[in-house]
Write a protein that holds these residues in place. Structure first.
Motif, short mmCIF file in Angstrom:
data_model
loop_
_atom_site.label_atom_id
_atom_site.label_comp_id
_atom_site.label_asym_id
_atom_site.label_seq_id
_atom_site.Cartn_x
_atom_site.Cartn_y
_atom_site.Cartn_z
N SER A 2 0.84 -1.19 0.00
CA SER A 2 0.00 0.00 0.00
C SER A 2 0.87 1.24 0.00
O SER A 2 2.03 1.21 0.41
CB SER A 2 -0.90 0.02 1.24
OG SER A 2 -0.15 0.26 2.41
N GLU A 89 -11.47 8.86 12.40
CA GLU A 89 -11.57 8.55 10.98
C GLU A 89 -11.78 9.84 10.19
O GLU A 89 -12.43 10.77 10.68
CB GLU A 89 -12.74 7.60 10.72
CG GLU A 89 -12.65 6.30 11.54
CD GLU A 89 -13.88 5.43 11.39
OE1 GLU A 89 -14.43 5.36 10.27
OE2 GLU A 89 -14.30 4.83 12.40
N LEU A 134 -13.62 0.37 5.07
CA LEU A 134 -12.70 0.25 3.94
C LEU A 134 -11.41 -0.48 4.32
O LEU A 134 -10.55 -0.70 3.46
CB LEU A 134 -12.35 1.64 3.40
CG LEU A 134 -13.52 2.46 2.83
CD1 LEU A 134 -13.07 3.88 2.55
CD2 LEU A 134 -14.06 1.79 1.56
N PHE A 135 -11.26 -0.85 5.60
CA PHE A 135 -10.04 -1.48 6.09
C PHE A 135 -10.37 -2.80 6.78
O PHE A 135 -11.48 -3.01 7.24
CB PHE A 135 -9.33 -0.57 7.10
CG PHE A 135 -8.85 0.74 6.54
CD1 PHE A 135 -7.53 0.91 6.15
CD2 PHE A 135 -9.73 1.82 6.41
CE1 PHE A 135 -7.08 2.12 5.64
CE2 PHE A 135 -9.29 3.04 5.90
CZ PHE A 135 -7.96 3.18 5.52
N GLU A 203 -5.36 -2.86 6.95
CA GLU A 203 -5.04 -2.89 5.52
C GLU A 203 -6.24 -2.43 4.69
O GLU A 203 -7.36 -2.91 4.90
CB GLU A 203 -4.63 -4.29 5.11
CG GLU A 203 -3.31 -4.73 5.71
CD GLU A 203 -2.16 -3.91 5.16
OE1 GLU A 203 -1.81 -4.09 3.97
OE2 GLU A 203 -1.62 -3.07 5.90
N PRO A 204 -6.01 -1.53 3.72
CA PRO A 204 -7.12 -1.07 2.88
C PRO A 204 -7.59 -2.16 1.93
O PRO A 204 -6.79 -2.90 1.37
CB PRO A 204 -6.51 0.11 2.12
CG PRO A 204 -5.05 -0.18 2.08
CD PRO A 204 -4.74 -0.86 3.39
N THR A 207 -7.84 1.06 -2.92
CA THR A 207 -6.95 2.20 -2.79
C THR A 207 -7.34 3.34 -3.73
O THR A 207 -8.06 3.13 -4.71
CB THR A 207 -5.49 1.79 -3.08
OG1 THR A 207 -5.41 1.21 -4.38
CG2 THR A 207 -4.99 0.80 -2.04
N TYR A 235 -3.31 4.88 9.45
CA TYR A 235 -3.51 4.01 8.28
C TYR A 235 -4.24 4.80 7.21
O TYR A 235 -5.14 5.59 7.52
CB TYR A 235 -4.34 2.78 8.66
CG TYR A 235 -3.79 2.02 9.84
CD1 TYR A 235 -2.64 1.24 9.73
CD2 TYR A 235 -4.42 2.08 11.08
CE1 TYR A 235 -2.13 0.55 10.82
CE2 TYR A 235 -3.93 1.39 12.17
CZ TYR A 235 -2.78 0.63 12.04
OH TYR A 235 -2.28 -0.05 13.13
N ASN A 237 -5.50 4.69 2.73
CA ASN A 237 -5.67 3.83 1.56
C ASN A 237 -5.21 4.48 0.26
O ASN A 237 -5.74 4.21 -0.81
CB ASN A 237 -7.13 3.37 1.43
CG ASN A 237 -8.06 4.47 0.96
OD1 ASN A 237 -7.77 5.66 1.11
ND2 ASN A 237 -9.20 4.09 0.38
#
Length: 250
Positions: A2, A89, A134-135, A203-204, A207, A235, A237
């Motif tokens: 990523s 977020e 999204l993760f 983890e996305p 992306t 984190y 994306n």
């Protein structure tokens, strides 16, 4: 890999973290103290503490510092009881989703600081749940490609419980479920396989590709968040091509 992982790797190679070792050690100590306070001072019986201690060792934090942080957590009346975990977020320039994990003793200060950083760097703080979907939580271990062959790594990683092994640029990327992360890490160590980093990550699942201008804005936001004393992890994306990343890093 990523975009965020690429940027973190570049910063490590340039020694950016070494210049801020004192601030990094303070964050790691805080995480160890809170983990010990919440789950006890024995890493073998406290997975959160084991992860915090291993992360500190990866950063070359002295054993004495680690033990003092554990002692603060298990001592009566420890200040660790004043800290709380909060996840913020939001969005960076270009619509990049960002998650910020915070460990703070002042919720109001943390919220104000994070909101200000997002706003200053062209982003926007969102509401709870706005980007979390999204993760997904994964264990990620990066192994230099020149350090081991595919067959040897694949055998050791999968036997230890890894989910996937793939070549990503100049690194092998070993992915695990969170519950298998420590076992896979130990498996690689026992096989004599050298890795560059190992951590639990968000983890996305998809992306956002960025051009050079937007990439610079986004990376300034990420760096500013990571420099905040209360922030433990960030984190995002974003995806940046090798050409753009070289331009930005230069």
């Amino acid at each position: 890999m990523s975009g965020h992982s690429k940027w973190s790797t570049i910063k490590r190679k340039k020694g950016a973290m070494d210049a801020k070792r004192g601030a990094l050690f303070a964050k790691l100590s805080r995480a160890i103290t809170v983990a010990a306070r919440e789950g006890g001072g024995d890493p073998d019986a406290n997975p959160a503490l084991a992860l915090a201690v291993q992360k500190a060792k990866d950063a070359n934090m002295p054993n004495d510092n680690i033990q003092r942080a554990i002692d603060r957590g298990t001592g009566a009346g420890s200040e660790a009881s004043d800290y709380e975990h909060i996840t913020y977020e939001g969005y960076a320039p270009g619509g990049v989703a960002v998650m910020v994990e915070v460990l703070t003793d002042n919720r109001n200060r943390a919220a104000s600081d994070i909101r200000y950083i997002f706003s200053k760097h062209g982003g926007k703080l969102g509401t709870s749940g706005s980007v979390a979907y999204l993760f997904e939580r994964k264990g990620v271990i990066l192994v230099p490609a020149e350090a081991v062959g595919e067959e040897e790594l694949m055998e050791a990683a999968l036997e230890a419980g890894a989910e996937d092994v793939e070549l990503d640029g100049d690194h092998w990327r070993v992915t695990t479920e969170p519950a298998e992360f420590m076992a896979v890490r130990r498996g690689l160590e026992e096989a004599g396989i050298r890795y560059e980093s190992a951590q639990l990550s968000m983890e996305p699942m998809n992306t956002v590709k960025l051009d050079a201008s937007t990439a610079k804005q986004t990376l300034r936001l990420i760096d500013a968040l990571e420099e905040n004393d209360d922030v433990q992890e960030v984190y995002a994306n974003f995806d940046i091509s090798e050409e753009v990343m070289s331009e930005v890093a230069g």
